[in-house]
Scaffold this active site. Sequence first.
Site, PDB file in Angstrom:
ATOM      1  N   GLY A 130       0.792  -1.231   0.000  1.00 51.91           N
ATOM      2  CA  GLY A 130       0.000   0.000   0.000  1.00 51.91           C
ATOM      3  C   GLY A 130       0.817   1.270   0.000  1.00 51.91           C
ATOM      4  O   GLY A 130       0.263   2.367  -0.081  1.00 51.91           O
ATOM      5  N   ILE A 158      11.393  -4.921  -1.462  1.00 56.85           N
ATOM      6  CA  ILE A 158      12.459  -5.096  -0.483  1.00 56.85           C
ATOM      7  C   ILE A 158      13.726  -5.579  -1.189  1.00 56.85           C
ATOM      8  O   ILE A 158      13.703  -6.577  -1.914  1.00 56.85           O
ATOM      9  CB  ILE A 158      12.037  -6.105   0.608  1.00 56.85           C
ATOM     10  CG1 ILE A 158      10.696  -5.700   1.234  1.00 56.85           C
ATOM     11  CG2 ILE A 158      13.133  -6.238   1.649  1.00 56.85           C
ATOM     12  CD1 ILE A 158      10.662  -4.315   1.826  1.00 56.85           C
ATOM     13  N   GLU A 377      14.063   4.562  -0.853  1.00 56.30           N
ATOM     14  CA  GLU A 377      14.697   5.120   0.347  1.00 56.30           C
ATOM     15  C   GLU A 377      14.170   6.508   0.705  1.00 56.30           C
ATOM     16  O   GLU A 377      14.840   7.261   1.416  1.00 56.30           O
ATOM     17  CB  GLU A 377      16.226   5.167   0.213  1.00 56.30           C
ATOM     18  CG  GLU A 377      16.892   3.815   0.237  1.00 56.30           C
ATOM     19  CD  GLU A 377      16.818   3.104   1.581  1.00 56.30           C
ATOM     20  OE1 GLU A 377      16.623   3.777   2.600  1.00 56.30           O
ATOM     21  OE2 GLU A 377      16.965   1.872   1.595  1.00 56.30           O
TER      22      GLU A 377
END
Length: 400
Positions: A130, A158, A377
């Site tokens: 989400g 990830i 990031e």
Amino acid sequence: MDFSLSEEQELIRRNIREFCEKELEPVAPEIDEKGEIPRRIIKKMGELGFFGVFASSEYGGSEGDYVSAAIIAEEIAKADISVATSVYYLLNVAWGKIVEMFGTEEVKEKYLPKMIKGDFFIGIASTEPGGGSDLASIKTNAVKKGNKFFINGEKAYISGVRESSLYGGGYVTLTKTDPAKGHKGISLLFVPIKETKGISTSLIHNMGRTGISTGIITFKDAEVSENYLIGEYNRGFYHAMTGFNHARLLVAAACVGSAEKALEIGINYIKERKAFGRPIGKYEGIQFQLVDDYTQLEAVKLIIYKAAWMIDQYHRNKRFTQREIGTVVAEAKSLAPQIAFKTIKDVMMWHGAFGYSTDSPLHRAFKGVTSYVVGAEGAQNIMKIIIGSALLGKEFVPYR
């Protein structure tokens, strides 16, 4: 005010550059094509102390400074301009430091020495399907029963999922432990991928920096010991912000390194390529672009190394707060990907049709840096919110 590097930092740059030019740069095209950093490169980086640059000697680190960590990120990205190898490096350094700062002795003794040697990957699992910027709205939760936590939820986009599954790795994982408290109800857990039951993974295929994998981690009653809690219970949001300060700064350094290499390629090209009887570098349309790109890269490097120096001051004497550091890091992370992207795009345009081809290395830099323009990031607007709140006050942060 002294802007020069120390003798030790200059030696680190020379040694890292020598390794990168000799070992890493020749295999950089292979890394992008095959989608994997050769294990011998990772192991060699471990042997040379890349991953332990900012870690305690107690776990095999060299107790260096964060300026040196930024130098290494920049030099790696010059050699592998896709930034895949620098991303692998910076995640271990940044999030390994969070494990060292806040983790239990059990976790630190078991995993940090292996990470520093290049035998174990340490990353961050925060983003979910989400979204990633609104950490207070994460859905992954952890319930404590007895002396164990049971985790349920899903993390997406990830880095290092394949590497962790194959060779060993673990994640500083953000979980909700008190959902009613928003960001004040988040805890960090260290979750080893291969050792933890109830975890499944799948891969996402990115368009760039393919040398390090990206994937999804699904937790279904995944069980970890209470000793794998990182820092204080329900204080995970604040510990994670320290980690993001470390990681975002090294991301900025990597983007600059990639762009510096692209600019080097571009300078060599425009000095030789002729149009209408003279080198195209003599034309103001190109020469002024070169000057603008170079000047902006130099400017953002000053911000990057200022932030690295501030992090060092924090770890030595708590001279700055994490909020003060976070503001300068946000400046670096906001600017570096954008400036790097423009620089690489300009150099591609100088090359014409060749710049658009995969025969040119520039496409690797363009696609890799784009991931950080998009928002990996920390999204661009989130960086601006951090800076804006520093200028206007905490009450102007919309997510608190």
